[in-house]
Design an enzyme around this catalytic site. Structure first.
Site, PDB file in Angstrom:
ATOM      1  CD  GLU A 163      -2.931  -1.237   2.272  1.00 48.61           C
ATOM      2  OE1 GLU A 163      -2.885  -0.353   3.155  1.00 48.61           O
ATOM      3  OE2 GLU A 163      -3.783  -2.146   2.256  1.00 48.61           O
ATOM      4  CD  GLU A 211      -4.538  -8.118   1.350  1.00 52.32           C
ATOM      5  OE1 GLU A 211      -5.453  -7.443   1.872  1.00 52.32           O
ATOM      6  OE2 GLU A 211      -3.334  -7.855   1.496  1.00 52.32           O
TER       7      GLU A 211
HETATM    8  C1  XIL Z   1      -6.485  -6.727   7.924  1.00 49.81           C
HETATM    9  C2  XIL Z   1      -6.764  -7.932   8.809  1.00 49.81           C
HETATM   10  O1  XIL Z   1      -7.576  -8.830   8.090  1.00 49.81           O
HETATM   11  C3  XIL Z   1      -7.448  -7.498  10.067  1.00 49.81           C
HETATM   12  O2  XIL Z   1      -7.574  -8.601  10.971  1.00 49.81           O
HETATM   13  C4  XIL Z   1      -6.653  -6.388  10.754  1.00 49.81           C
HETATM   14  O3  XIL Z   1      -7.357  -5.915  11.868  1.00 49.81           O
HETATM   15  C5  XIL Z   1      -6.399  -5.240   9.784  1.00 49.81           C
HETATM   16  O4  XIL Z   1      -5.759  -5.739   8.631  1.00 49.81           O
HETATM   17  N1  XIL Z   1      -5.006  -4.905   3.408  1.00 49.81           N
HETATM   18  C6  XIL Z   1      -3.995  -5.721   3.863  1.00 49.81           C
HETATM   19  C7  XIL Z   1      -4.269  -6.635   4.995  1.00 49.81           C
HETATM   20  O5  XIL Z   1      -2.913  -5.762   3.263  1.00 49.81           O
HETATM   21  O6  XIL Z   1      -3.142  -6.841   5.787  1.00 49.81           O
HETATM   22  C8  XIL Z   1      -5.428  -6.147   5.849  1.00 49.81           C
HETATM   23  O7  XIL Z   1      -5.700  -7.144   6.820  1.00 49.81           O
HETATM   24  C9  XIL Z   1      -6.626  -5.855   4.981  1.00 49.81           C
HETATM   25  C10 XIL Z   1      -6.311  -4.767   3.984  1.00 49.81           C
END
Ligand code: XIL
Length: 382
Positions: free
Chosen positions: A166, A271
């Site tokens: 990010e 994701e």
């Molecule tokens: C999220 C997790 O799923 C949650 O449990 C945590 O509280 C916050 O982060 N982008 C990413 C992930 O790269 O690491 C994030 O994961 C979701 C958005």
């Protein structure tokens, strides 16, 4: 038919029957060669791309044997949802905590999985002490130490790393993170170089959300191309894919697959989840700020507490079918598809962006059962 021929035929059928009973359960049959029809999505897609899930601390610690069984049966790659993020793995300047990350790698290895590490450098879930390092060479040295320590520990055991997560704004400019503010754009190349030195065989990934947006895509392509041209090893672009029933348009996703793979790297969907609930930024006139607590308890924003109606199950099935049809069309460019969670009960979308909702974004429900979307993928994806 001659008697001895019919005896031979009879023996042959007896043999075939014996062979087909050998596999036992349908799950075992899925791992048998060609002749059997795949009974899991991962088996069906095994020659196209890895199929994975993010696992949280509860799954890593194997709290529920049924979940562990599902993870091993349905996926051939894992990503740690939180336990390798800076605040968890390196909470103090001189202190690492590898308890859960070691168990994560053990879990993935126990099923011979493709093991992903997530995420080495990210502005979010960062240990607070890092923002106190404001000298650029000191921060560069500390990033090198962080990456080297972690990547070397799992050298040869973690096969792919989200090296930077990010780093871009929606308009394609670089996000004013602590890393950027102190080191400028160089922090990206610096992080990738450190990771490549620590494990030359690991696949190194740049990962971000909204990677389908044309402006963001252009920014990512510009910066990653510059790095590759300068000899920095980048092996993959991760598109997070936190999507909804209606968006993004898959033509935008397709254009990004083309643009990123034109850089000569793999594309991964790292994701994936599909929210079935409205988000505040979908509402006309909604003020987009990060505090959405005014929506907590709002029934319109949390309509499926009692379960997902058939009509919405169907919409979700259609959306997943369209998404996977695209992935399959680009199977030579897409190397991995990872869901952000194992089943609906454990999805982060129950808590984000509005706390306390009941979302249904994945292929398995809260009872760990396959949803209609899973069956649709088994039927429709050729
Ligand atoms: C999220 C997790 O799923 C949650 O449990 C945590 O509280 C916050 O982060 N982008 C990413 C992930 O790269 O690491 C994030 O994961 C979701 C958005």
């Amino acid at each position: 038919m001659h008697k001895s021929t019919s005896l031979l035929v009879g023996l042959f059928f007896l043999f075939v029957t014996f062979l087909s009973c050998e596999g036992g359960s349908p799950e075992t049959a899925a791992t048998q060669p060609e002749t059997t029809t795949p009974t899991t999505l991962k088996a069906k897609l095994k020659d196209q791309f890895y199929l994975g899930a993010a696992v949280g601390k509860a799954q890593i610690e194997q709290g529920s044997p049924a979940t562990t069984e599902l993870i091993k049966r349905e996926f051939n790659t894992l990503t740690p949802e939180n336990d390798m993020k800076w605040e968890n793995i390196h909470p103090e300047r001189d202190g690492y905590n590898f308890v859960t990350s070691d168990r994560y790698v053990d879990l993935a290895e126990s099923s011979d999985m493709h093991v992903v590490g997530h995420a080495l450098v990210w502005h979010s879930q960062l240990a607070p002490y890092v923002t106190e390092i404001t000298d650029s060479s000191e921060l560069a040295t500390h990033i090198t130490e962080h990456i080297t320590t972690i990547v070397e520990r799992y050298k040869g055991r973690i096969h792919a790393w989200d090296v930077v997560n990010e780093a871009f704004n929606e308009d394609g400019t670089l996000r004013a993170s602590h890393f950027y503010n102190v080191m400028g754009e160089d922090y990206l190349a610096h992080a990738f170089r450190a990771a490549a030195a620590a494990d030359p065989a690991a696949k190194l990934i740049y990962n971000d959300y909204n990677m389908w947006k044309p402006a963001k895509r252009e920014g990512v392509v510009r910066v990653i191309k510059k790095m590759i041209d300068a000899g920095v090893k980048v092996d993959g672009i991760g598109m997070q894919a936190h999507w909804s029933l209606n968006g993004p348009e898959l033509t935008d996703v397709e254009n990004s697959i083309k643009a990123y793979s034109d850089l000569g790297v793999d594309v991964m969907f790292t994701e994936l989840d599909v929210t079935v609930l409205p988000n505040p930024w979908d509402l006309e006139g909604a003020d987009v700020n990060q505090d959405f607590s005014i929506y907590e308890g709002d029934e319109k924003m949390d309509a499926y507490r009692a379960g997902l109606p058939d009509s919405v199950q169907q919409q979700l099935a259609e959306r997943y079918t369209d998404i996977f049809a695209l992935f399959k069309r680009y199977q030579d460019k897409v190397s991995r598809v990872t869901f952000w969670g194992v089943h609906d009960g454990h999805s982060w979308l129950n808590g984000w962006p509005i706390a306390g909702r009941t979302n249904h974004p994945l292929l398995f429900d809260r009872e760990l059962k396959r949803k209609p979307a899973y069956d649709a993928l088994m039927m429709e994806i050729k």
